[in-house]
Design an enzyme around this catalytic site. Structure first.
Site, PDB file in Angstrom:
ATOM      1  NE  ARG A  89      -3.960  -0.023   1.699  1.00 21.22           N
ATOM      2  CZ  ARG A  89      -4.968   0.608   2.428  1.00 21.22           C
ATOM      3  NH1 ARG A  89      -4.954   0.409   3.848  1.00 21.22           N
ATOM      4  NH2 ARG A  89      -5.859   1.404   2.011  1.00 21.22           N
ATOM      5  CG  ASP A 238      -3.593   6.700   5.804  1.00 22.90           C
ATOM      6  OD1 ASP A 238      -5.055   7.367   5.986  1.00 22.90           O
ATOM      7  OD2 ASP A 238      -3.380   5.472   5.890  1.00 22.90           O
ATOM      8  CE  LYS A 249      -9.936   4.883   3.829  1.00 23.08           C
ATOM      9  NZ  LYS A 249      -9.299   4.151   2.663  1.00 23.08           N
TER      10      LYS A 249
HETATM   11  O1  MRU Z   1      -7.770   2.194   3.817  1.00 25.31           O
HETATM   12  P1  MRU Z   1      -7.422   2.343   5.639  1.00 25.31           P
HETATM   13  O2  MRU Z   1      -8.860   1.799   5.941  1.00 25.31           O
HETATM   14  O3  MRU Z   1      -6.267   1.561   5.889  1.00 25.31           O
HETATM   15  O4  MRU Z   1      -7.772   3.682   5.922  1.00 25.31           O
HETATM   16  C1  MRU Z   1      -7.314   4.250   7.299  1.00 25.31           C
HETATM   17  C2  MRU Z   1      -7.600   5.639   7.390  1.00 25.31           C
HETATM   18  O5  MRU Z   1      -7.804   6.541   6.577  1.00 25.31           O
HETATM   19  C3  MRU Z   1      -7.021   6.196   8.878  1.00 25.31           C
HETATM   20  O6  MRU Z   1      -7.998   7.246   9.100  1.00 25.31           O
HETATM   21  C4  MRU Z   1      -5.586   6.255   8.801  1.00 25.31           C
HETATM   22  O7  MRU Z   1      -4.755   5.332   8.411  1.00 25.31           O
HETATM   23  C5  MRU Z   1      -5.221   6.559  10.346  1.00 25.31           C
HETATM   24  S1  MRU Z   1      -5.391   5.282  11.306  1.00 25.31           S
HETATM   25  C6  MRU Z   1      -5.008   5.598  12.948  1.00 25.31           C
END
Ligand code: MRU
Length: 348
Positions: A89, A238, A249
């Site tokens: 990812r 992220d 997200k």
């Molecule tokens: O695609 P995902 O479910 O991994 O996306 C997660 C998010 O966007 C979270 O808000 C982010 O990783 C922060 S987690 C503490």
């Protein structure tokens, strides 16, 4: 949080399979790097801090049965496996941060015998769990300090709770701390199309913890914010760029603009492992695009005509001007971020 998202148990990496929640709580014991790569790619383990920890364990799994007899051969295997895990990812910087940290550890201990190096890699991944728990707790306390007396009802997007970290969460940590202190707190959870992390994960974990939660679909956020139903928004991230632009997200950017419109503070819970000082602005953050089927036939039912063209970015970037403050484990960071983030990292 009643569940552990990721732990080392019985000679394997034990994760809760988040693709099955909320209807089934099933744990997977992962013992090889390919299975770990698939678990990260398909979001069995997800959320920036959790995938960082998963990648660190994955690197250990990749080389634990290595027959390499000298350091250069062993290090080459470590680097190859790190390159492979890095393809799982692209957006969460924690994944690259964790891989680099373990690679550096191996380099710095080049004189150790290979079996000891392997053990050090496993120890480092386990240490990341302990550190994550401490970091999340500190974010929780700083965040609870910001919210106490000012916000009883908050809105969040996606899942930045315990399921996104080792156990406690980033954006939800202040909520758990407030609940633990007996302070009133409730959460509006955006459903979070297309993969429903808000509905499947945030609503589930808050319910398990006994925190009042109200689920809304993403297009209801404007109504909730304009009707004064929440006093703050808190999301995770992220990757934060050096100027405070925030990748999170898909849909986060829209919530931030709404919060700005209605004069509601927009906070981002950001462990320092999610801050990427090597990128000047958010435009440089790589944004993952996922397969069209997540939009056209998510969860097994076709909801769009066959052959329709689909755009499915998994993340967006919220410009720093919408971010009221970053809540890190080292404290609350405010604009102008170019300066305050440098100070946070002691850069001149
Ligand atoms: O695609 P995902 O479910 O991994 O996306 C997660 C998010 O966007 C979270 O808000 C982010 O990783 C922060 S987690 C503490």
């Amino acid at each position: 949080m009643p569940v552990k998202t990721i732990e080392w148990a019985d000679d394997a990496v034990r994760i809760i399979d988040q693709t099955l929640l909320p209807t089934e709580v099933r744990y997977l014991d992962i013992t090889d790097v390919e299975t770990m790569w698939e678990a990260i790619k398909s979001l069995r383990v997800r959320g920036a801090p959790a995938i960082g920890i998963a990648a660190a364990f994955g690197l250990y799994l990749a080389v634990r049965n290595s027959g390499a007899t000298d350091y250069p051969a062993f290090m080459a295997e470590v680097d190859r496996a790190a390159g492979y895990l890095a393809t799982s990812r692209p957006t969460a910087v924690n994944l690259f941060w964790a891989l680099k940290r373990v690679q550096r550890l191996v380099q710095e201990n080049a004189s150790l015998p290979i079996p000891r190096l392997k053990q050090r890699m496993l120890d480092e991944a386990c240490t990341m769990i302990d550190e994550d728990n401490a970091v999340c707790r500190a974010i929780g306390e700083h965040g609870a300090g910001l919210l106490a007396g000012r916000a009883e009802s908050i809105l969040t997007h996606c899942n930045a709770g315990g399921l996104a970290t080792a156990q406690w969460g980033t954006a939800l940590a202040p909520v758990y701390v407030m609940a633990e202190r007996g302070q009133a707190v409730r959460v509006y959870a955006d459903e979070t199309r297309p993969l429903l992390q808000g509905a499947r994960l945030t609503a589930w974990e808050l319910q398990q913890a006994g925190v009042p939660v109200t689920l809304i679909t993403d297009n209801m956020a404007a109504t909730v914010l304009s009707h004064g139903k929440v006093q703050a928004v808190i999301v995770g991230t992220d990757r934060v760029a050096a100027n405070g632009d925030v990748a999170n997200k898909i849909g986060t950017f829209g919530v931030a603009v709404l919060a700005h419109e209605f004069g509601i503070p927009f906070y981002v819970a950001a462990p320092t492992s999610s801050i990427d000082m090597s990128l000047a602005t958010g435009e440089l953050i790589p944004i993952e695009e996922r397969k069209p089927e997540e939009v056209t036939e998510g969860f097994g039912r076709r909801t769009a005509p066959r052959g329709v063209s689909v755009f499915n970015p998994a993340f967006d970037v919220t410009p720093n001007r919408y971010v009221t403050a970053l809540i890190t484990e080292k404290g609350v960071v405010r604009p102008p971020y170019v300066e305050s983030l440098k100070t946070l990292f002691h850069l001149t």
